[in-house]
Design an enzyme around this catalytic site. Structure first.
Site, PDB file in Angstrom:
ATOM      1  CG  ASP A   1      -9.598 -10.506  14.520  1.00  0.00           C
ATOM      2  OD1 ASP A   1     -10.603  -9.932  14.973  1.00  0.00           O
ATOM      3  OD2 ASP A   1      -8.813  -9.982  13.707  1.00  0.00           O
TER       4      ASP A   1
ATOM      5  CD  GLU B   1     -17.400  -2.412  15.523  1.00  0.00           C
ATOM      6  OE1 GLU B   1     -18.182  -3.364  15.710  1.00  0.00           O
ATOM      7  OE2 GLU B   1     -17.425  -1.365  16.203  1.00  0.00           O
TER       8      GLU B   1
ATOM      9  CG  ASP C   1       1.450  -4.784   4.706  1.00  0.00           C
ATOM     10  OD1 ASP C   1       0.844  -4.430   5.727  1.00  0.00           O
ATOM     11  OD2 ASP C   1       0.906  -4.809   3.588  1.00  0.00           O
TER      12      ASP C   1
ATOM     13  CG  ASN D   1     -10.102  -3.653  27.341  1.00  0.00           C
ATOM     14  OD1 ASN D   1      -9.344  -4.563  27.655  1.00  0.00           O
ATOM     15  ND2 ASN D   1     -10.843  -3.011  28.225  1.00  0.00           N
ATOM     16  CB  ILE D   2      -4.243  -2.663  24.302  1.00  0.00           C
ATOM     17  CG1 ILE D   2      -3.910  -4.152  24.280  1.00  0.00           C
ATOM     18  CG2 ILE D   2      -2.994  -1.843  24.604  1.00  0.00           C
ATOM     19  CD1 ILE D   2      -2.932  -4.553  23.179  1.00  0.00           C
TER      20      ILE D   2
ATOM     21  CB  ALA E   1      -5.647  -8.002  15.158  1.00  0.00           C
TER      22      ALA E   1
ATOM     23  CG  HIS F   1     -16.486  -5.341  18.542  1.00  0.00           C
ATOM     24  ND1 HIS F   1     -15.626  -5.208  17.474  1.00  0.00           N
ATOM     25  CD2 HIS F   1     -16.060  -4.450  19.475  1.00  0.00           C
ATOM     26  CE1 HIS F   1     -14.722  -4.287  17.746  1.00  0.00           C
ATOM     27  NE2 HIS F   1     -14.956  -3.813  18.949  1.00  0.00           N
TER      28      HIS F   1
ATOM     29  CE  LYS G   1     -14.871  -2.997  24.471  1.00  0.00           C
ATOM     30  NZ  LYS G   1     -13.890  -3.272  23.363  1.00  0.00           N
TER      31      LYS G   1
ATOM     32  NE  ARG H   1     -11.308   2.114  25.529  1.00  0.00           N
ATOM     33  CZ  ARG H   1     -11.297   1.292  24.488  1.00  0.00           C
ATOM     34  NH1 ARG H   1     -10.853   1.721  23.318  1.00  0.00           N
ATOM     35  NH2 ARG H   1     -11.741   0.051  24.602  1.00  0.00           N
TER      36      ARG H   1
ATOM     37  CE1 TYR I   1     -14.090   1.356  17.720  1.00  0.00           C
ATOM     38  CE2 TYR I   1     -13.867   2.056  20.004  1.00  0.00           C
ATOM     39  CZ  TYR I   1     -13.469   2.136  18.680  1.00  0.00           C
ATOM     40  OH  TYR I   1     -12.451   2.983  18.319  1.00  0.00           O
TER      41      TYR I   1
END
Length: 372
Positions: A269, A117, A197, A299-300, A267, A95, A74, A15, A93
């Protein structure tokens, strides 16, 4: 302001933060844009296209040296740490909670940094995560479709409604953008789709536009165990607070799953909602725990780099222009929702989540802007 668009150096990251159309908008606002040579190639954008949009294409060192604001996708890698200093702004991003060495660099350099994020909107949602979450959810289902094939290590099951064969069951944990994105594709393939949910209103809203083969279920232990026993694929889209010690799916729960079942943790995590999750890469995307295949690529969206770059650039551009047009401090003062994304300023850590996880001193950004 001088904006620097960098080429990403993370493995399998294709990206780019700005596409030619958004560069054109930044230049129209009177700013200068430097684009690193080849920054857009992985997303299908040539250096010539950036130049036609008004950018200056230059080598790596020139872009890092000239830019006032670094525009990335990133987090920072060690070879990029040296460019951080008090006069620079980082917008990407970040993180930071997952990268203590990066946090050290951000604080020691006194750089100003905003993390995509953590920026929120008036509804408390995350507008700079949303476009990537949709792609990640849909990409998560496509990954399940791929790795369910026997030639890719799976049970040899087509995740689709095929005449004469029992219809596969795909369960989404979370009715957010990830879950509904994955469900859209899974349902289109004719699968029996379930979404768990805790928010009934969220599910009622989603149900209004969803096909009949999507079932919405309250997320409780009984329903979770039912889905674990019956599902061919569990797709997790629930972000997990870094300071939480509990999980939704524990390792012992894998014993409930049927042979050949798979977990796709979008997700991603580590040790989060899925206890057995650990980050993987596009080069080495799957692993097995107690016989259950796990796909946990962090990082799909990079697999769909052009689509991802366009949607991400469209989402981040308004916030970038606020900082470029007004200056960092004024933009933070004027927009409390953008301020929520401020990770650090002048050596002060303003992101509470990172402070809690890494046991660091935290400075309230709302209080900080009152005195600077």
């Amino acid at each position: 302001m001088v904006i620097g668009v960098l080429k990403e150096i993370k493995g399998n990251e294709y990206r780019v933060a700005a596409v030619p159309a958004t560069v054109h908008e930044i230049v129209r606002h009177g700013h200068t844009v430097y684009v690193e040579t080849g920054a857009g190639v992985g997303s299908g954008f040539s250096d010539a296209q950036y130049e036609a949009a008004g950018a200056i294409v230059a080598d790596t060192n020139t872009v890092w040296e000239k830019a006032d604001l670094y525009y990335k996708v990133k987090e920072l890698f060690p070879q990029e740490f040296k460019w951080m200093n008090k006069d620079k702004i980082l917008f990407t991003y970040i993180h930071s909670n997952a990268h203590p060495d990066e946090t050290d660099t951000l604080l020691d350099s006194h750089v100003s940094a905003v993390a995509y994020e953590d920026v929120q909107d008036e509804e408390g949602k995350f507008p700079l995560l949303r476009p990537m979450s949709e792609l990640a959810g849909k990409g998560g289902f496509l990954a399940a479709l791929h790795f369910a094939q026997s030639v890719n290590g799976g049970p040899g099951k087509l995740l689709a409604n095929v005449t004469g064969v029992e219809t596969p069951i795909i369960t989404m944990l979370g009715c957010g953008v990830v879950g509904t994105g994955a469900a859209e594709l899974a349902a289109a393939f004719g699968n029996e789709v379930r979404i768990l949910d805790v928010n009934m209103n969220t599910m009622l809203a989603a149900k209004k536009t969803s096909p009949a083969n999507i079932t919405y279920m309250i997320s409780n232990r009984s329903n979770l165990e039912k889905c674990l026993r019956e599902s061919d694929v569990i797709i997790n889209g629930i972000l997990w607070a870094k300071d939480r010690k509990d999980h939704i799916v524990y390792r012992e729960d894998l014993k409930l799953m049927k042979p050949g079942a798979m977990i796709v943790d979008v997700a991603c995590d580590e040790n989060g909602a899925i206890e057995t999750c650990r980050d993987t890469t596009h080069d080495d995307p799957i692993y097995f725990v107690d016989g259950v295949m796990h796909y946990c690529v962090d990082n799909i969206p990079s697999a769909f780099s052009q689509t991802a770059s366009v949607t991400l650039a469209n989402a981040t551009l308004p916030y970038l222009l606020q900082m470029a047009d007004k200056g960092f401090k004024k933009a933070m003062e004027d927009n409390r929702l953008l301020r929520l994304g401020m990770t650090c300023y002048d050596g002060k850590l303003t992101l509470k989540e990172t402070a809690l996880k890494q046991n660091r001193e935290w400075t309230d950004a709302d209080e900080l802007v009152k005195v600077w």
